[in-house]
Design an enzyme around this catalytic site. Structure first.
Site, mmCIF file in Angstrom:
data_model
loop_
_atom_site.group_PDB
_atom_site.id
_atom_site.type_symbol
_atom_site.label_atom_id
_atom_site.label_comp_id
_atom_site.label_asym_id
_atom_site.label_seq_id
_atom_site.Cartn_x
_atom_site.Cartn_y
_atom_site.Cartn_z
ATOM 1 N N CYS A 1 14.268 4.128 -6.418
ATOM 2 C CA CYS A 1 12.812 4.069 -6.278
ATOM 3 C C CYS A 1 12.461 4.707 -4.941
ATOM 4 O O CYS A 1 13.171 5.598 -4.471
ATOM 5 C CB CYS A 1 12.314 2.631 -6.375
ATOM 6 S SG CYS A 1 12.930 1.541 -5.063
ATOM 7 N N CYS B 1 0.827 -1.204 0.000
ATOM 8 C CA CYS B 1 0.000 0.000 0.000
ATOM 9 C C CYS B 1 0.863 1.256 0.000
ATOM 10 O O CYS B 1 0.475 2.283 -0.542
ATOM 11 C CB CYS B 1 -0.916 -0.009 1.220
ATOM 12 S SG CYS B 1 -2.217 -1.254 1.142
#
Length: 410
Positions: free
Chosen positions: A368, A207
């Site tokens: 990232c 999430c």
């Protein structure tokens, strides 16, 4: 009860001796429901429920279990409240930022229902403490958000013969079920029957990487509490052996049957998991290929900061590639980076763009959010011939925390 049916299960707990006058007033809307009544409410008072996590799912679960009058509520949580939590973790507020989530939740529950005994387990669950923490509870409500902990919860609950209510959320989709493989007289499945193996590392975003609609937490958390109340009081038809799937965008619920797997590694006929295992190794934070690629090819954000200064001065030449998604890139970014999502590396389309960007044989530097996706992309890039490519350990999170705190985190 015929094998395979899960209707009208016996209640998990015996009723308490009595309800006080204050409790009768507080729970009056339960007491006038014939299926719950005085006896059902006494069972809730006598129940001991452990909620794992005081986050997205744990927040509504804890609040509604407390409001329902569950006598003893355990909170297993080790994290601290972050501002990005407040979009969905409704048990916490602005003044709780930086505070232990377990303590913040305990304080909120005291306001919701001071008649409930709240037990705080302010520690990370692991193989050394999970059985001890679980022992003595009648029911577990699992609000965890990672696969390693889910498998550990499943296995520990099985070994202690405790049923548990599981939930999962991602973006607009949610799932819920009740796992009780030690239920006598029924072929009830465990989590491993549904998911025998974890997904490949990096294949399913968390999430934190993919996002979640805040109100979805309330939808699935409420289902979990609904099932908990049914199990504790012995009413209704619990979703043992069933999987509830909810699509918030289409406003569609589906319910599928989940059967016990005879070859299940835990609860099957010839189990191979007979004790707690190394769950991090079982699930893997990153693939073996990514770990191999990252070994010796990982730089820190402080190293990257120096490299960027050298590039600006013309002393070094490299291409910095952000492998997150566009919506993440719009929230925050490392200056001087270009966006090529990890999926483009996996399907090969990234290399046309890279051949243009690295036409002068510049070094390729990937990053990232945290370093997981960039490690996966690094393995692909090295396999495509970018032998000197590196990735940034800690990613944007480390950059914001250590180099540029003026940028928002997420």
């Amino acid at each position: 009860m015929r094998r395979g049916e899960f209707v009208s299960l016996p209640p998990l707990v015996e009723p308490a001796d009595e309800l006080t006058i204050d409790e009768v007033r507080r729970y009056s809307r339960h007491l006038i429901i014939p299926d719950v009544g005085m006896t059902g409410q006494k069972r809730l008072k006598n129940a001991k429920v452990l909620v794992i996590g005081a986050g997205g799912l744990g927040s509504p679960a804890l609040l509604y279990l407390a409001a329902a009058g569950v006598g003893t509520l355990g909170i297993a949580e080790f994290d601290e409240v972050d501002e990005s939590n407040l979009q969905r973790q409704v048990i916490h507020g602005q003044s709780d930022i930086g505070k232990s989530k377990a303590i913040s939740a305990q304080e909120s529950l005291a306001e919701t229902n001071p008649l409930v005994n709240v037990v705080v387990h302010n520690e990370r669950l692991d193989n050394d403490n999970v059985l001890q923490v679980f022992e003595g509870y009648d029911l577990i409500v699992d609000g965890t958000d990672n696969f390693a902990t889910r498998y550990m919860v499943n296995d520990a609950a099985y070994f202690l013969k405790i049923p548990y209510v599981w939930g999962s959320i991602y973006r607009f989709d949610g799932q819920a079920s009740v796992f009780w493989p030690t239920l006598e007289g029924a072929e009830a499945p465990c989590y491993r029957c549904l998911y025998p193996e974890p997904p490949p590392p990096g294949m399913v975003p968390s999430c934190a990487e993919g996002g979640v609609l805040g109100v979805l937490c309330a939808s699935i958390g409420s289902i979990q509490v609904n099932e908990a109340i049914k199990l504790l009081t012995g009413i209704g038809d619990p979703i043992v052996g069933k999987l509830v799937i909810y699509d918030a965008l289409e406003m569609e619920y589906r319910k599928l049957k989940v059967r016990k797997d005879p070859s299940c590694a835990l609860c099957g006929e010839n189990p191979t998991v007979t004790g707690l295992i190394d769950y991090d190794a079982f699930c893997g934070a990153i693939s073996d290929e990514a770990a191999d690629a990252a070994a010796g090819s990982t730089i820190s954000v402080t190293q990257l900061e120096q490299m960027l200064k050298e590039r600006e001065n013309g002393e070094r030449d490299f291409v910095l590639v952000d492998v997150r998604e566009q919506n993440e890139y719009e929230i925050n970014r490392i200056p001087g980076s270009v966006l090529i999502p990890k999926g483009d590396f996996l399907n090969g389309s990234a290399f046309d763009e890279l051949s243009r960007l690295t036409s002068n044989n510049q070094q390729l530097v990937l990053h990232c959010k945290s370093g997981v996706r960039s490690a996966e992309a690094l393995a692909v890039a090295k396999g495509a011939g970018y032998a000197d490519a590196v990735h940034v350990g800690g990613g944007v999170v480390a950059w914001v925390n250590q180099i540029d705190p003026s940028q928002p985190s997420y």
